[in-house]
Write an enzyme that holds these catalytic residues in place. Structure first.
Site, PDB file in Angstrom:
ATOM      1  N   ASN A   9      54.531  60.528   0.124  1.00 51.64           N
ATOM      2  CA  ASN A   9      54.182  61.491   1.157  1.00 51.64           C
ATOM      3  C   ASN A   9      53.220  60.776   2.099  1.00 51.64           C
ATOM      4  O   ASN A   9      52.059  60.587   1.763  1.00 51.64           O
ATOM      5  CB  ASN A   9      53.524  62.727   0.525  1.00 51.64           C
ATOM      6  N   TRP A  10      53.754  60.373   3.253  1.00 47.92           N
ATOM      7  CA  TRP A  10      52.920  59.599   4.183  1.00 47.92           C
ATOM      8  C   TRP A  10      51.854  60.457   4.853  1.00 47.92           C
ATOM      9  O   TRP A  10      50.941  59.924   5.471  1.00 47.92           O
ATOM     10  CB  TRP A  10      53.801  58.965   5.259  1.00 47.92           C
ATOM     11  N   LYS A  11      51.993  61.773   4.763  1.00 45.94           N
ATOM     12  CA  LYS A  11      51.068  62.680   5.463  1.00 45.94           C
ATOM     13  C   LYS A  11      51.021  62.294   6.946  1.00 45.94           C
ATOM     14  O   LYS A  11      52.019  61.814   7.480  1.00 45.94           O
ATOM     15  CB  LYS A  11      49.698  62.673   4.782  1.00 45.94           C
ATOM     16  N   HIS A  96      52.733  72.071   0.152  1.00 41.96           N
ATOM     17  CA  HIS A  96      51.645  71.134  -0.142  1.00 41.96           C
ATOM     18  C   HIS A  96      50.308  71.839   0.026  1.00 41.96           C
ATOM     19  O   HIS A  96      50.136  72.657   0.929  1.00 41.96           O
ATOM     20  CB  HIS A  96      51.736  69.905   0.772  1.00 41.96           C
ATOM     21  N   GLU A  98      47.637  70.922   1.269  1.00 46.41           N
ATOM     22  CA  GLU A  98      47.025  70.759   2.600  1.00 46.41           C
ATOM     23  C   GLU A  98      47.622  71.756   3.584  1.00 46.41           C
ATOM     24  O   GLU A  98      46.920  72.277   4.457  1.00 46.41           O
ATOM     25  CB  GLU A  98      47.203  69.303   3.080  1.00 46.41           C
ATOM     26  N   GLU A 168      50.510  69.199  -8.268  1.00 46.34           N
ATOM     27  CA  GLU A 168      49.443  68.416  -7.652  1.00 46.34           C
ATOM     28  C   GLU A 168      48.126  69.177  -7.769  1.00 46.34           C
ATOM     29  O   GLU A 168      47.832  70.038  -6.934  1.00 46.34           O
ATOM     30  CB  GLU A 168      49.747  68.173  -6.168  1.00 46.34           C
ATOM     31  N   GLY A 174      43.762  62.606  -3.204  1.00 41.06           N
ATOM     32  CA  GLY A 174      42.958  61.788  -2.303  1.00 41.06           C
ATOM     33  C   GLY A 174      41.534  61.567  -2.787  1.00 41.06           C
ATOM     34  O   GLY A 174      40.683  61.102  -2.034  1.00 41.06           O
ATOM     35  N   SER A 214      46.312  61.040  -6.651  1.00 38.58           N
ATOM     36  CA  SER A 214      45.709  59.733  -6.932  1.00 38.58           C
ATOM     37  C   SER A 214      46.529  58.869  -7.885  1.00 38.58           C
ATOM     38  O   SER A 214      45.971  58.129  -8.698  1.00 38.58           O
ATOM     39  CB  SER A 214      44.275  59.906  -7.453  1.00 38.58           C
ATOM     40  N   GLY A 235      50.595  59.912  -2.336  1.00 35.78           N
ATOM     41  CA  GLY A 235      50.024  59.937  -0.988  1.00 35.78           C
ATOM     42  C   GLY A 235      49.584  58.546  -0.566  1.00 35.78           C
ATOM     43  O   GLY A 235      50.396  57.715  -0.150  1.00 35.78           O
ATOM     44  N   GLY A 236      48.288  58.283  -0.685  1.00 34.03           N
ATOM     45  CA  GLY A 236      47.704  57.028  -0.207  1.00 34.03           C
ATOM     46  C   GLY A 236      48.458  55.775  -0.632  1.00 34.03           C
ATOM     47  O   GLY A 236      48.681  54.873   0.186  1.00 34.03           O
TER      48      GLY A 236
HETATM   49  P1  13P Z   1      47.083  60.943  -3.061  1.00 33.58           P
HETATM   50  O1  13P Z   1      48.091  60.145  -3.819  1.00 33.58           O
HETATM   51  O2  13P Z   1      46.561  60.228  -1.842  1.00 33.58           O
HETATM   52  O3  13P Z   1      46.016  61.482  -3.939  1.00 33.58           O
HETATM   53  O4  13P Z   1      47.860  62.219  -2.470  1.00 33.58           O
HETATM   54  C1  13P Z   1      48.655  62.964  -3.310  1.00 33.58           C
HETATM   55  C2  13P Z   1      49.439  63.923  -2.495  1.00 33.58           C
HETATM   56  O5  13P Z   1      48.906  64.845  -1.923  1.00 33.58           O
HETATM   57  C3  13P Z   1      50.883  63.686  -2.364  1.00 33.58           C
HETATM   58  O6  13P Z   1      51.506  64.785  -1.787  1.00 33.58           O
END
Ligand code: 13P
Length: 251
Positions: A9-11, A96, A98, A168, A174, A214, A235-236
């Site tokens: 997930n590149w966000k 998600h 967010e 999640e 994050g 994470s 994510g990251g």
């Molecule tokens: P991180 O891997 O950066 O913690 O993010 C997880 C996430 O929200 C994937 O959708």
């Protein structure tokens, strides 16, 4: 048999040019490699069509990170599920934390998004998970069950079978603070039990439940070794081939 999946997930990261470079780099790195899971990348909307063109989508599935809760019309700035599908993307990340926290996406809105995604042939990757206060108050199981119920449990069994779930825990996103493999397994097993009660063993057994929060090259193997953890939503660590590929290879 349920699928093993590693999804990025590149966000809201990467220009179009940077995104193309990353997608092509990953495609090249995976070419000729035998991997034991499906690989998906979730890009910003504007990257979708170009990324689909630039890579072998049999090797890497492409996902949007959202879609509208309306079919079409006067909804300035929105992108519909049918528009996402028209790019060649096959998946859409929905629910998600967010989106729920910053953009006011309620369970009812998400229910509409899921319906439209399915109606347009997209596979929803539906996210659920508790915040820290809920875990500390020992309410995490109730919260996750309520999220499932409110947005997904009106689906027919046939439609539910098309859903991928991603657990999640919000406190792990994050933050560098991963759920322990035991915490992940415990919740995934609870989710599967909940699915058994609602849709029966066959569908529950076939549902892929990803863990997100994470995940990195160092912890992926241990997390994925749990019987009910069918992969990850990353994510990251999905923002570079060097970080993402070892997670794919953790299976
Ligand atoms: P991180 O891997 O950066 O913690 O993010 C997880 C996430 O929200 C994937 O959708």
């Amino acid at each position: 048999m349920r699928k093993k999946i590693v999804a990025g997930n590149w966000k809201m990261n990467k220009s179009l040019q940077e995104g193309l470079e990353l997608a092509k780099g990953l495609d090249k790195a995976l070419k000729g490699k035998a991997v034991n899971c499906d690989v998906i990348i979730g890009t910003p909307f504007i990257h979708l069509a170009s990324v689909v063109e630039a890579i072998d989508t049999n090797r890497i599935g492409v996902a949007a990170q959202n879609c509208a809760d309306k079919e079409s019309g006067a909804y300035t700035g929105e992108v519909s599920a049918s528009m996402v599908a028209s790019t060649g993307a096959k998946y859409v990340i929905l629910g998600h934390s967010e989106r729920r926290a910053y953009y006011g996406e309620t369970p009812e809105i998400l229910k509409e998004k899921v319906k439209l995604a399915l109606a347009n042939g997209l596979t929803p990757i539906f996210c659920i998970g508790e915040v820290l206060e809920e875990r500390e108050a020992n309410k995490h199981f109730d919260v996750v069950k309520a999220q499932l119920k409110a947005s997904l449990f009106e689906l027919s069994a046939e439609d539910f079978a098309k859903i991928v779930l991603a657990y999640e825990p919000v406190w792990a996103i994050g933050t560098g603070k991963t759920a322990t493999p035991a915490q992940a397994q415990e919740m995934h097993a609870f989710i599967r039990e909940t699915l058994i009660a609602k849709y029966g063993k066959e569908i529950a057994d076939d549902t892929s439940i990803l863990y997100g929060g994470s995940v990195n090259a160092g912890n992926a193997k241990e997390l994925f070794s749990n019987v009910d953890v069918d992969g990850g939503l990353i994510g990251g660590a999905s923002l570079g081939v060097d970080k993402f590929l070892p997670i794919v290879e953790a299976f």
